[in-house]
Enzyme design. Structure first.
Site, PDB file in Angstrom:
ATOM      1  N   GLY A   1       0.981  -1.576  -0.357  1.00  0.00           N
ATOM      2  CA  GLY A   1       0.366  -0.016  -0.113  1.00  0.00           C
ATOM      3  C   GLY A   1       0.539   1.191   0.415  1.00  0.00           C
ATOM      4  N   LYS A   2       0.106   2.228  -0.246  1.00  0.00           N
ATOM      5  CA  LYS A   2       0.535   3.597  -0.083  1.00  0.00           C
ATOM      6  C   LYS A   2       0.241   5.113  -0.035  1.00  0.00           C
ATOM      7  CE  LYS A   2       5.415   4.718  -0.788  1.00  0.00           C
ATOM      8  NZ  LYS A   2       6.515   3.954  -0.733  1.00  0.00           N
ATOM      9  N   GLY A   3       0.364   5.591   0.935  1.00  0.00           N
ATOM     10  CA  GLY A   3      -0.307   7.182   1.002  1.00  0.00           C
ATOM     11  C   GLY A   3       0.735   8.579   0.232  1.00  0.00           C
TER      12      GLY A   3
END
Ligand code: GLU
Length: 417
Positions: free
Chosen positions: A106-108
């Site tokens: 995931g990444k933000g």
């Protein structure tokens, strides 16, 4: 020369497709593995210190959770886009699989220049962003961590915001936390340590010595600055470094302690008195043995790849090399240690942090380092063997290894319902 598409998600897909091709994956599996599982875009209104309001846009993307909860950092940078976050999220899936960590990817990201905010504004931005992405994150769901321009203090605010909302103290919801709050010893320099471990392997494979090797490092954040210190301590000669504003070179070598002191005064490395100032572009083409891109995506492109002189490129950044450039470097006999292997020390020690938080038992720094070395060496060996089998670059090998692991997990889990 054809114009390259520099959209990071297009680039990430192109590396994925190369591996899917080598693994002969069917169209269904390709579609499953290349499509992000979740993507959330949020607006983040922030009350500024002067009383006015500003609205920032943020994202959190979960690319894949087949092998475990999603894992990946949060970036604060003015150029953040959804496509960039999608690419970075997929790279986390492949990175965790490459290292055989029980995580998906995931990444933000928030499109903001954090340096233009006060500490209080940064805190309000972080807490509101956390609150907006709260439905996605959790210690067994999706676990953020630091990335470009985010740090342990920001992770502490994320942990606190999540915990206050849930009514329990949840250490494992985020990694890269301060030591006082369930952080892991050795996490701060873990990315650089990981690069150092795989560099030793790559140097041995090329019968080169790290001792005395000339090194150029682009980017002086968490990864770049620790790289300079660690490689200098190992006897390498750091001949060029840079930050976002520019860099400095000195063929006789630069002293990382002095560079750090200069940065601590709020100065750019380009004004460091111990050498000649250079641009970020010039740094990439210097006559060095080892080049460490440790900044942002798309630094080595079809345009400058023919002029890269380093024998080994160790990707401390995510996505610094475009597919066309990657081909050029491979054909020119350069060793590129790909991002999903080279910079995986960060997420590996994040994994150790998560394990320590769950067991409420904390390791000393030597133990963290020792275990990290085992993970990095094992991954390097598997990647090199896969590359040899497929007669391709280390990147090709790393993707085949990683994609195969995620495909296998997907197959044995089956598709619900
Ligand atoms: N942001 C780092 C990366 O790109 C670390 C991610 C993590 O520790 O979860 O690998």
């Amino acid at each position: 020369m054809p114009r390259e598409n520099l959209n990071p998600f297009v680039i990430a897909q192109s590396y994925f497709q190369q591996a899917a091709e080598r693994l002969k994956l069917d169209d269904g599996m390709r579609a499953i593995l290349s499509t992000p599982k979740r993507a959330l875009t949020v607006s983040i209104p922030v009350r500024m210190d002067g009383g006015s309001y500003k609205v920032f846009v943020g994202h959190r993307v979960v690319h894949n959770m087949s092998r475990g909860p999603a894992k990946g950092g949060i970036r604060f940078h003015p150029d953040v886009t959804l496509d960039e976050v999608k690419a970075l999220a997929s790279w986390m899936t492949w990175k965790c699989a490459c290292l055989d960590l029980p995580f998906g990817g995931g990444k933000g990201g928030v499109a903001v220049d954090p340096h233009a905010l006060s500490l209080n504004e940064r805190e309000r931005l972080t807490r509101r962003y956390t609150s907006e992405i709260l439905p996605l994150i959790g210690p067994d769901q999706d676990i953020p961590a630091p990335d470009v321009y985010t740090d342990p203090q920001i992770m502490a605010w994320i942990m606190d915001t999540y915990s206050m909302t849930k009514g329990t103290t949840s250490l494992g919801v985020v990694t890269g936390k301060p030591l006082a709050l369930g952080g892991s010893r050795g996490r701060d320099k873990a990315t650089a340590r990981g690069v150092q471990f795989v560099l030793r392997e790559a140097c041995a494979a090329r019968k080169m010595s790290l001792k005395g090797a000339r090194v150029a490092i682009q980017g002086y954040g968490n990864a770049g600055s620790h790289m300079a210190t660690l490689l200098h301590a190992e006897g390498a000669r750091v001949v060029a470094v840079s930050d976002s504003r520019g860099g400095v070179q000195n063929a006789r070598g630069l002293d990382p302690a002095q560079l750090q002191a200069h940065k601590a005064k709020g100065q750019s490395l380009k004004t460091f008195p111990g050498g000649t100032s250079i641009t970020n572009k010039q740094l990439l083409e210097l006559p060095v043995d080892i080049l460490v891109p440790a900044a942002l995506e798309n630094q080595i492109t079809a345009n400058n790849a023919p002029r890269i002189r380093a024998k080994i490129v160790a990707e401390a950044a995510n996505g610094p090399t475009t597919p066309l450039a990657d081909d050029v470097l491979f054909k020119r006999g350069r060793t590129v240690i790909p991002d999903i292997l080279a910079n995986a020390g960060g997420v590996t020690v994040s994994y150790f942090e998560w394990v320590q938080d769950f067991s409420s038992f904390f390791w000393d720094e030597d133990e963290v380092d020792r275990r990290l070395e085992v993970y990095m060496k094992r991954a390097y060996t598997s990647v090199a063997a896969t590359a040899a089998k497929h007669q391709c670059s280390l990147r090709g090998g790393a993707y085949v290894l990683a994609v195969d692991r995620v495909a296998e997990a997907t197959r044995v889990r089956g598709i619900f319902p």
